[in-house]
Design a protein around this motif. Structure first.
Motif, PDB file in Angstrom:
ATOM      1  N   VAL A  91     -34.802  20.223  25.638  1.00  0.00           N
ATOM      2  CA  VAL A  91     -35.621  19.224  26.335  1.00  0.00           C
ATOM      3  C   VAL A  91     -36.940  19.855  26.786  1.00  0.00           C
ATOM      4  O   VAL A  91     -36.944  20.903  27.434  1.00  0.00           O
ATOM      5  N   LEU A  92     -38.034  19.203  26.403  1.00  0.00           N
ATOM      6  CA  LEU A  92     -39.347  19.617  26.917  1.00  0.00           C
ATOM      7  C   LEU A  92     -39.640  18.708  28.109  1.00  0.00           C
ATOM      8  O   LEU A  92     -39.652  17.483  27.977  1.00  0.00           O
ATOM      9  N   LEU A  93     -39.851  19.342  29.282  1.00  0.00           N
ATOM     10  CA  LEU A  93     -39.944  18.588  30.532  1.00  0.00           C
ATOM     11  C   LEU A  93     -41.268  18.871  31.226  1.00  0.00           C
ATOM     12  O   LEU A  93     -41.719  20.013  31.289  1.00  0.00           O
ATOM     13  N   GLY A  94     -41.910  17.833  31.750  1.00  0.00           N
ATOM     14  CA  GLY A  94     -43.153  18.086  32.487  1.00  0.00           C
ATOM     15  C   GLY A  94     -43.571  16.896  33.328  1.00  0.00           C
ATOM     16  O   GLY A  94     -43.126  15.764  33.109  1.00  0.00           O
ATOM     17  N   THR A  95     -44.405  17.176  34.326  1.00  0.00           N
ATOM     18  CA  THR A  95     -45.026  16.118  35.119  1.00  0.00           C
ATOM     19  C   THR A  95     -46.371  15.801  34.468  1.00  0.00           C
ATOM     20  O   THR A  95     -47.113  16.711  34.087  1.00  0.00           O
ATOM     21  N   VAL A  96     -46.674  14.514  34.369  1.00  0.00           N
ATOM     22  CA  VAL A  96     -47.844  14.091  33.590  1.00  0.00           C
ATOM     23  C   VAL A  96     -49.190  14.510  34.200  1.00  0.00           C
ATOM     24  O   VAL A  96     -49.271  14.892  35.375  1.00  0.00           O
ATOM     25  N   LYS A  97     -50.207  14.356  33.388  1.00  0.00           N
ATOM     26  CA  LYS A  97     -51.591  14.711  33.750  1.00  0.00           C
ATOM     27  C   LYS A  97     -52.005  14.121  35.112  1.00  0.00           C
ATOM     28  O   LYS A  97     -51.742  12.949  35.393  1.00  0.00           O
ATOM     29  N   GLY A  98     -52.634  14.955  35.915  1.00  0.00           N
ATOM     30  CA  GLY A  98     -53.160  14.500  37.203  1.00  0.00           C
ATOM     31  C   GLY A  98     -52.129  14.435  38.311  1.00  0.00           C
ATOM     32  O   GLY A  98     -52.457  14.115  39.447  1.00  0.00           O
ATOM     33  N   ASP A  99     -50.892  14.764  37.993  1.00  0.00           N
ATOM     34  CA  ASP A  99     -49.798  14.628  38.968  1.00  0.00           C
ATOM     35  C   ASP A  99     -49.205  16.004  39.290  1.00  0.00           C
ATOM     36  O   ASP A  99     -48.806  16.737  38.386  1.00  0.00           O
ATOM     37  N   LYS A 105     -38.879  16.474  39.221  1.00  0.00           N
ATOM     38  CA  LYS A 105     -38.851  17.005  37.844  1.00  0.00           C
ATOM     39  C   LYS A 105     -37.955  18.252  37.771  1.00  0.00           C
ATOM     40  O   LYS A 105     -37.138  18.394  36.868  1.00  0.00           O
ATOM     41  N   ASN A 106     -38.128  19.142  38.741  1.00  0.00           N
ATOM     42  CA  ASN A 106     -37.332  20.368  38.709  1.00  0.00           C
ATOM     43  C   ASN A 106     -35.843  20.085  38.915  1.00  0.00           C
ATOM     44  O   ASN A 106     -34.991  20.781  38.353  1.00  0.00           O
ATOM     45  N   VAL A 126     -49.538  17.966  33.126  1.00  0.00           N
ATOM     46  CA  VAL A 126     -49.473  18.233  31.675  1.00  0.00           C
ATOM     47  C   VAL A 126     -50.159  17.081  30.923  1.00  0.00           C
ATOM     48  O   VAL A 126     -49.735  15.925  31.008  1.00  0.00           O
ATOM     49  N   SER A 127     -51.179  17.403  30.195  1.00  0.00           N
ATOM     50  CA  SER A 127     -51.944  16.381  29.460  1.00  0.00           C
ATOM     51  C   SER A 127     -51.160  15.935  28.220  1.00  0.00           C
ATOM     52  O   SER A 127     -50.287  16.666  27.728  1.00  0.00           O
ATOM     53  N   ASP A 141     -35.442  18.136  21.242  1.00  0.00           N
ATOM     54  CA  ASP A 141     -34.775  16.881  20.887  1.00  0.00           C
ATOM     55  C   ASP A 141     -35.284  15.757  21.784  1.00  0.00           C
ATOM     56  O   ASP A 141     -35.271  14.595  21.401  1.00  0.00           O
ATOM     57  N   VAL A 142     -35.671  16.143  23.010  1.00  0.00           N
ATOM     58  CA  VAL A 142     -36.089  15.141  23.997  1.00  0.00           C
ATOM     59  C   VAL A 142     -37.378  15.595  24.685  1.00  0.00           C
ATOM     60  O   VAL A 142     -37.528  16.760  25.047  1.00  0.00           O
ATOM     61  N   LEU A 143     -38.293  14.627  24.863  1.00  0.00           N
ATOM     62  CA  LEU A 143     -39.456  14.858  25.721  1.00  0.00           C
ATOM     63  C   LEU A 143     -39.192  14.082  27.009  1.00  0.00           C
ATOM     64  O   LEU A 143     -38.987  12.866  26.973  1.00  0.00           O
ATOM     65  N   ALA A 144     -39.173  14.783  28.139  1.00  0.00           N
ATOM     66  CA  ALA A 144     -38.869  14.153  29.433  1.00  0.00           C
ATOM     67  C   ALA A 144     -40.092  14.246  30.332  1.00  0.00           C
ATOM     68  O   ALA A 144     -40.523  15.344  30.698  1.00  0.00           O
ATOM     69  N   MET A 145     -40.658  13.073  30.669  1.00  0.00           N
ATOM     70  CA  MET A 145     -41.874  13.064  31.498  1.00  0.00           C
ATOM     71  C   MET A 145     -41.591  12.457  32.863  1.00  0.00           C
ATOM     72  O   MET A 145     -40.923  11.432  32.978  1.00  0.00           O
ATOM     73  N   SER A 146     -42.166  13.108  33.878  1.00  0.00           N
ATOM     74  CA  SER A 146     -42.015  12.637  35.251  1.00  0.00           C
ATOM     75  C   SER A 146     -43.384  12.246  35.805  1.00  0.00           C
ATOM     76  O   SER A 146     -44.391  12.897  35.502  1.00  0.00           O
TER      77      SER A 146
END
Ligand code: B1M
Length: 210
Positions: A91-99, A105-106, A126-127, A141-146
């Motif tokens: 899983v690739l995990l991140g908080t979106v751009k500007g946030d 998320k953690n 993350v942009s 396998d998964v992109l997880a955005m917060s």
């Protein structure tokens, strides 16, 4: 004997030393790690959120509370970490751009790891371009955005659009979450799923990858 109420109060007042002491005491008493997180640490942060909203607390105080909460989570983390389990998926995990909000998320990352997922934590702010780069590099396998802000949640849509433009949308399942996110929003932006909390995010990944 330590209790949840005292732990919540210590998060609210941002007393990091006391949060660590009470969290450790609850661990030593054999209290379930998830109860410590939900009934002690998150309960305290919910009060902080309400006071912040009402103008009774300000950013510096919220930050201090957030740091104390994270210190408690760090103590609990090893107790729910999976050991020697074959990976359930990447899983690739991140908080979106500007946030910059990263506590939720953690928690999602920690719960996924505890269920055997390999988590690549891309961090905060993350942009869309960085998410795409991460997918190409790590092949998750998964992109997880917060996202925690109504202003930044729109970058989830931008990211999904960019995945389509790059022709890699079908390579990865996209899941989204965070306080302002709903199933309707997930459907609208073309995400594969929405999870309201960290435990549900694990169930969602399990379902999507089954
Ligand atoms: Co901010 N903040 N904040 N903040 N902050 C909120 C989000 C806010 C709701 C507060 C309020 O007004 N009541 C409000 C957003 C309003 C809106 O957009 N609708 C807000 C604001 C306005 C701001 C600033 C703009 C304030 C300012 O500067 N004037 C600013 C923005 C900075 C930026 O990001 N660019 C800001 C700054 C900050 C701090 C830096 C001080 C700090 C963050 C520290 C950090 O994260 N390291 C902070 C905090 C702590 C909060 C509140 C109080 C708590 C957030 C939190 O950590 N909750 C928050 C109010 C609230 O949410 N009640 C607030 C605990 C955490 C466990 O919950 O993150 O919701 P949460 O995660 C949950 C679920 O949402 C879900 O699982 C977790 C639980 O299991 N989840 C997912 C999260 N991501 C997921 C992903 C998934 C699935 C589930 O799949 C991928």
């Amino acid at each position: 004997m330590a209790n949840f109420e005292e732990l919540s109060q210590s998060v609210i007042s941002g007393n990091l030393t006391k949060v660590k002491k009470l969290t450790q005491a609850l661990i030593d008493e054999g209290v379930s790690p998830l109860d410590i997180i939900n009934q002690g640490l998150i309960a305290g942060m919910s009060v902080v959120g309400a006071r912040f909203k009402n103008g009774e607390m300000y950013v510096p105080e919220v930050l201090v509370a957030a740091r104390s909460m994270s210190a408690g989570i760090e103590l609990v983390k090893p107790l729910i970490a999976a050991k020697d389990m074959p990976s359930a998926g990447k899983v690739l995990l991140g908080t979106v751009k500007g946030d910059l909000h990263d506590i939720g998320k953690n928690l999602v990352g920690m719960m996924l790891e505890s269920r055997g997922y390999t988590v690549i934590n891309a961090g905060i702010d993350v942009s869309p371009e960085k998410f795409v780069q991460g997918i190409k590099e790590h092949q998750p396998d998964v992109l997880a955005m917060s996202a925690l802000l109504t202003t930044t949640m729109l970058h989830m849509k931008d990211t999904i659009e960019l995945l389509k433009e790059e022709g890699i949308k079908d390579q990865v399942k996209v899941i989204i979450g965070g306080a302002p996110i709903s199933q309707d929003f997930a459907d609208e932006v073309g995400a594969d799923g929405f999870a309201p909390d960290a435990a549900s995010a694990v169930d969602l990944c399990n379902r999507l990858l089954a």
